[in-house]
Motif scaffolding. Structure first.
Motif, PDB file in Angstrom:
ATOM      1  N   SER A   7       0.812  -1.215   0.000  1.00 24.61           N
ATOM      2  CA  SER A   7       0.000   0.000   0.000  1.00 24.61           C
ATOM      3  C   SER A   7       0.848   1.268   0.000  1.00 24.61           C
ATOM      4  O   SER A   7       0.433   2.287  -0.532  1.00 24.61           O
ATOM      5  N   GLY A   9       3.720   1.421  -1.510  1.00 24.41           N
ATOM      6  CA  GLY A   9       4.434   1.453  -2.780  1.00 24.41           C
ATOM      7  C   GLY A   9       5.937   1.321  -2.648  1.00 24.41           C
ATOM      8  O   GLY A   9       6.679   1.715  -3.545  1.00 24.41           O
ATOM      9  N   SER A  12       7.469  -3.493  -5.551  1.00 22.48           N
ATOM     10  CA  SER A  12       6.464  -4.058  -6.446  1.00 22.48           C
ATOM     11  C   SER A  12       5.888  -5.317  -5.795  1.00 22.48           C
ATOM     12  O   SER A  12       6.472  -5.879  -4.856  1.00 22.48           O
TER      13      SER A  12
END
Length: 146
Positions: A7, A9, A12
């Motif tokens: 969440s 970021g 990946s």
């Protein structure tokens, strides 16, 4: 924890899965090796508990990964994966027994038992390392199958 990393970021989805798998395999592997060199049984038990507890983080890696690579075939893929993951659990008691016997481990030969289990834990370390390397190289979270 994995959801939080996703969440924010920071990584990946594929790298989150790889991180949690490698973390949950290599830290327990190191704890197991240290068990063979523990000064007393309490330290060995503590390291074993830590090893098994940390391995729980693997669910943030492989469990979700089956759904990510294929929604429709995830059940079959999980069954195949769990079959291969079970093989070391079937082989290890026999192998451990052979190693313990070959070292002459008995109640009166504590050092022989310690040496035998050091060998066992180093073999486990190798299996964990292979799993980490394989997952780190091959795994993806991108859809591969329908």
């Amino acid at each position: 924890c994995a959801d939080w990393v996703l969440s924010k970021g920071f990584l990946s989805r594929t790298n989150v899965r790889k991180f949690f798998m490698i973390f949950s395999l290599m830290l327990p592997a190191c704890c197991l090796v240290l068990c063979g060199y523990a000064a007393n049984w309490k330290d060995a038990v503590g390291l074993m508990i830590l090893s098994m507890g940390i391995s729980g983080f693997s669910h943030a890696g492989f469990s979700a990964n089956y759904l990510e690579i294929s929604c429709t075939l995830s059940g079959m893929l999980m069954g195949i994966g769990n079959t291969f993951a079970t093989l070391p659990g079937m082989v290890s008691p026999v192998l451990t027994g052979m190693i313990v016997d070959s070292h002459g481990c008995s109640e009166g030969h504590v050092f022989a038992c310690q040496m035998a289990y050091r060998t066992v834990f180093w073999i486990a370390f190798g299996v964990y390392t292979f799993g980490s390397l394989f997952y780190g190289i091959v795994a993806t979270s991108e859809r591969v199958l329908p």
